[in-house]
Design a protein around this motif. Structure first.
Motif, mmCIF file in Angstrom:
data_model
loop_
_atom_site.group_PDB
_atom_site.id
_atom_site.type_symbol
_atom_site.label_atom_id
_atom_site.label_comp_id
_atom_site.label_asym_id
_atom_site.label_seq_id
_atom_site.Cartn_x
_atom_site.Cartn_y
_atom_site.Cartn_z
ATOM 1 N N GLY A 114 53.004 30.298 33.414
ATOM 2 C CA GLY A 114 52.244 30.709 32.536
ATOM 3 C C GLY A 114 50.785 30.207 32.818
ATOM 4 O O GLY A 114 49.907 31.122 32.488
ATOM 5 N N VAL A 115 50.549 29.346 33.255
ATOM 6 C CA VAL A 115 49.138 28.924 33.961
ATOM 7 C C VAL A 115 48.658 29.649 34.854
ATOM 8 O O VAL A 115 47.488 29.961 34.997
ATOM 9 C CB VAL A 115 49.243 27.400 34.383
ATOM 10 C CG1 VAL A 115 48.113 26.778 34.701
ATOM 11 C CG2 VAL A 115 49.444 26.458 33.022
ATOM 12 N N VAL A 116 49.518 29.966 36.000
ATOM 13 C CA VAL A 116 49.245 30.876 36.831
ATOM 14 C C VAL A 116 48.665 32.265 36.257
ATOM 15 O O VAL A 116 47.742 32.868 36.551
ATOM 16 C CB VAL A 116 50.099 31.013 38.163
ATOM 17 C CG1 VAL A 116 49.740 32.162 39.097
ATOM 18 C CG2 VAL A 116 50.312 29.598 38.530
ATOM 19 N N ALA A 117 49.321 32.618 35.397
ATOM 20 C CA ALA A 117 49.230 34.089 34.571
ATOM 21 C C ALA A 117 47.852 33.972 33.867
ATOM 22 O O ALA A 117 47.325 35.009 33.660
ATOM 23 C CB ALA A 117 50.330 34.530 33.742
ATOM 24 N N LEU A 118 47.467 32.711 33.349
ATOM 25 C CA LEU A 118 46.053 32.545 32.860
ATOM 26 C C LEU A 118 45.327 32.900 33.565
ATOM 27 O O LEU A 118 44.053 33.495 33.281
ATOM 28 C CB LEU A 118 46.256 31.134 32.189
ATOM 29 C CG LEU A 118 44.889 30.537 31.892
ATOM 30 C CD1 LEU A 118 44.199 31.409 30.456
ATOM 31 C CD2 LEU A 118 44.854 29.210 31.368
ATOM 32 N N ALA A 119 45.143 32.345 34.828
ATOM 33 C CA ALA A 119 43.837 32.736 35.759
ATOM 34 C C ALA A 119 44.082 34.085 36.158
ATOM 35 O O ALA A 119 42.737 34.528 35.984
ATOM 36 C CB ALA A 119 44.419 31.771 37.112
ATOM 37 N N GLN A 120 45.048 34.579 36.340
ATOM 38 C CA GLN A 120 45.025 36.105 36.759
ATOM 39 C C GLN A 120 44.656 36.884 35.490
ATOM 40 O O GLN A 120 44.024 37.896 35.631
ATOM 41 C CB GLN A 120 46.514 36.703 37.242
ATOM 42 C CG GLN A 120 46.395 37.921 37.801
ATOM 43 C CD GLN A 120 47.642 38.081 38.616
ATOM 44 O OE1 GLN A 120 48.667 38.530 37.656
ATOM 45 N NE2 GLN A 120 47.806 38.201 39.772
ATOM 46 N N GLY A 121 45.073 36.450 34.309
ATOM 47 C CA GLY A 121 44.304 37.068 33.035
ATOM 48 C C GLY A 121 43.083 37.303 32.764
ATOM 49 O O GLY A 121 42.487 38.091 31.818
ATOM 50 N N LEU A 122 42.192 36.450 33.335
ATOM 51 C CA LEU A 122 40.717 36.320 33.068
ATOM 52 C C LEU A 122 40.206 37.467 34.140
ATOM 53 O O LEU A 122 39.036 37.600 34.320
ATOM 54 C CB LEU A 122 40.075 34.945 33.554
ATOM 55 C CG LEU A 122 40.681 33.877 32.524
ATOM 56 C CD1 LEU A 122 40.017 32.316 33.072
ATOM 57 C CD2 LEU A 122 40.188 34.298 31.234
ATOM 58 N N ASN A 123 41.117 38.044 34.939
ATOM 59 C CA ASN A 123 40.583 39.264 35.818
ATOM 60 C C ASN A 123 39.756 39.990 35.205
ATOM 61 O O ASN A 123 38.754 40.494 36.024
ATOM 62 C CB ASN A 123 41.926 39.750 36.499
ATOM 63 C CG ASN A 123 41.545 40.711 37.598
ATOM 64 O OD1 ASN A 123 40.847 40.855 38.376
ATOM 65 N ND2 ASN A 123 42.335 41.925 37.072
ATOM 66 N N PRO A 124 40.191 40.579 34.041
ATOM 67 C CA PRO A 124 39.174 41.771 33.562
ATOM 68 C C PRO A 124 37.746 41.432 33.507
ATOM 69 O O PRO A 124 36.913 42.458 33.742
ATOM 70 C CB PRO A 124 40.027 42.143 32.298
ATOM 71 C CG PRO A 124 41.138 41.452 32.456
ATOM 72 C CD PRO A 124 41.209 40.507 33.240
ATOM 73 N N VAL A 125 37.418 40.223 33.030
ATOM 74 C CA VAL A 125 36.098 39.885 32.648
ATOM 75 C C VAL A 125 35.454 39.784 34.128
ATOM 76 O O VAL A 125 34.214 40.193 34.353
ATOM 77 C CB VAL A 125 36.078 38.479 32.103
ATOM 78 C CG1 VAL A 125 34.515 37.914 32.117
ATOM 79 C CG2 VAL A 125 36.557 38.302 30.770
ATOM 80 N N VAL A 126 36.041 39.307 35.344
ATOM 81 C CA VAL A 126 35.285 39.185 36.631
ATOM 82 C C VAL A 126 35.158 40.730 36.966
ATOM 83 O O VAL A 126 34.277 41.248 37.608
ATOM 84 C CB VAL A 126 36.079 38.404 37.359
ATOM 85 C CG1 VAL A 126 35.694 38.386 38.834
ATOM 86 C CG2 VAL A 126 36.343 36.878 36.873
ATOM 87 N N ILE A 127 36.136 41.511 36.879
ATOM 88 C CA ILE A 127 36.117 42.732 37.218
ATOM 89 C C ILE A 127 34.922 43.608 36.678
ATOM 90 O O ILE A 127 34.173 44.413 37.063
ATOM 91 C CB ILE A 127 37.430 43.641 37.209
ATOM 92 C CG1 ILE A 127 38.470 43.176 38.451
ATOM 93 C CG2 ILE A 127 37.420 45.145 37.197
ATOM 94 C CD1 ILE A 127 39.805 43.750 38.424
#
Length: 301
Positions: free
Chosen positions: A112-125
């Motif tokens: 879940g923590v690793v998914a958290l980092a990936q979940g912030l991907n939309p803001v960066v994109i």
């Protein structure tokens, strides 16, 4: 008397159009579910073998499988500058992202923590796409990004236990996915999904393989768990999911497709509860609801 000839435009039968519409509508939820399942399979896999070895096996097998599919379907293969651009996307989206994230899981970070980092991907994109692709981001979409990010944080609140190297790897993996998605949308948005995805995997495989030899002892500790996790990751997460991702990137903007990643931390937490017995608390449920509202707002044009 002059005769006016009008060009007849072929009409798509209503039934075919309806099926295509339903298939397109099903792509996002199927993508989120299958993408989230990769974290569960990855957590099982890195318990059975070193993370870079697992990643190398994933890329090599998926690349060979997609190469065979591309040859059977007689898909056009990229050449010249297009091939170079696809190779760059393969290094960023595949090698950098998964090499870093799987290694982070190997260090003990929860799925879940690793998914958290990936979940912030939309803001960066969204930030990259606005500046590099000229994609317009509306106020409603920014509100959706904010709600989605808040939902991501809520989904794993109280369950975070980081190591310094793990934090660095999460950031590296996030940047690899975000930069690779924007780069692909800008330079290779019209690549063939079969041959192009095969090239991405085949370019990433030797890089990760050499890294495994350099930094790990490439030895499998538990073959049944390793084989099961690898089979799921290759067939479902590597082939099926990335064909879906590349198809959606051809049809929609990078920032809109990326909003789906807001849902992956909460969905991953639900899958972890169902599959490997991790607790599902009120924070996760709240994050799932808030992230869903964020996706609805950010996905609106």
């Amino acid at each position: 008397m002059a005769v006016r000839l009008e060009r007849q435009v072929p009409q798509v039968p209503a039934g075919v159009a309806g099926r295509r519409s339903r298939a397109a509508a099903m792509m996002p939820p199927v993508f989120v579910l299958l993408w989230s399942s990769a974290f569960i399979a990855g957590a099982i896999g890195v318990d059975a073998a070193p993370p870079l070895l697992l990643t190398f096996a994933r890329f090599a097998l998926a690349g060979l499988l997609l190469t065979g599919l591309a040859l059977v379907l007689r898909a056009p293969w990229p050449r010249g500058r297009l091939l170079a651009h696809i190779a760059v996307t393969g290094l960023l989206i595949q090698a950098v992202q998964f090499g870093a994230l799987y290694t982070a899981m190997g260090l003990g970070l929860p799925a879940g923590v690793v998914a958290l980092a990936q979940g912030l991907n939309p803001v960066v994109i969204a930030l990259l796409a606005a500046s590099l692709l000229g994609e317009r981001v509306t106020g409603r979409q920014w509100a959706g990004f904010a709600l989605g990010a808040a939902g991501v944080v809520l989904a794993v609140a109280g369950r975070v236990a980081f190591s310094p190297l793990g934090v660095v790897l999460l950031v590296v993996g996030l940047l690899g996915l975000s930069a690779g998605t924007v780069y692909q949308k800008r330079f290779v948005a019209d690549m063939n999904v079969f041959s192009g995805t095969a090239v991405q995997f085949l370019v990433a495989a030797p890089v990760i393989g050499l890294s495994s030899l350099a930094f790990e002892t490439p030895r499998v500790g538990h073959w049944p768990a390793f084989g099961t996790a690898l089979a799921w990751i290759v067939l479902v997460n590597s082939v099926g999911v990335f064909l879906l991702l590349n198809t959606m990137l051809r049809r929609a903007s990078a920032s809109r497709v990326s909003t789906l990643f807001f849902l992956t931390p909460s969905v991953t937490a639900v899958l972890a509860w169902l599959v490997i017995g991790q607790a599902l608390d009120a924070w996760t449920v709240a994050g799932l609801a808030l992230g869903g509202v964020g996706v609805l707002l950010a996905g609106r044009s």
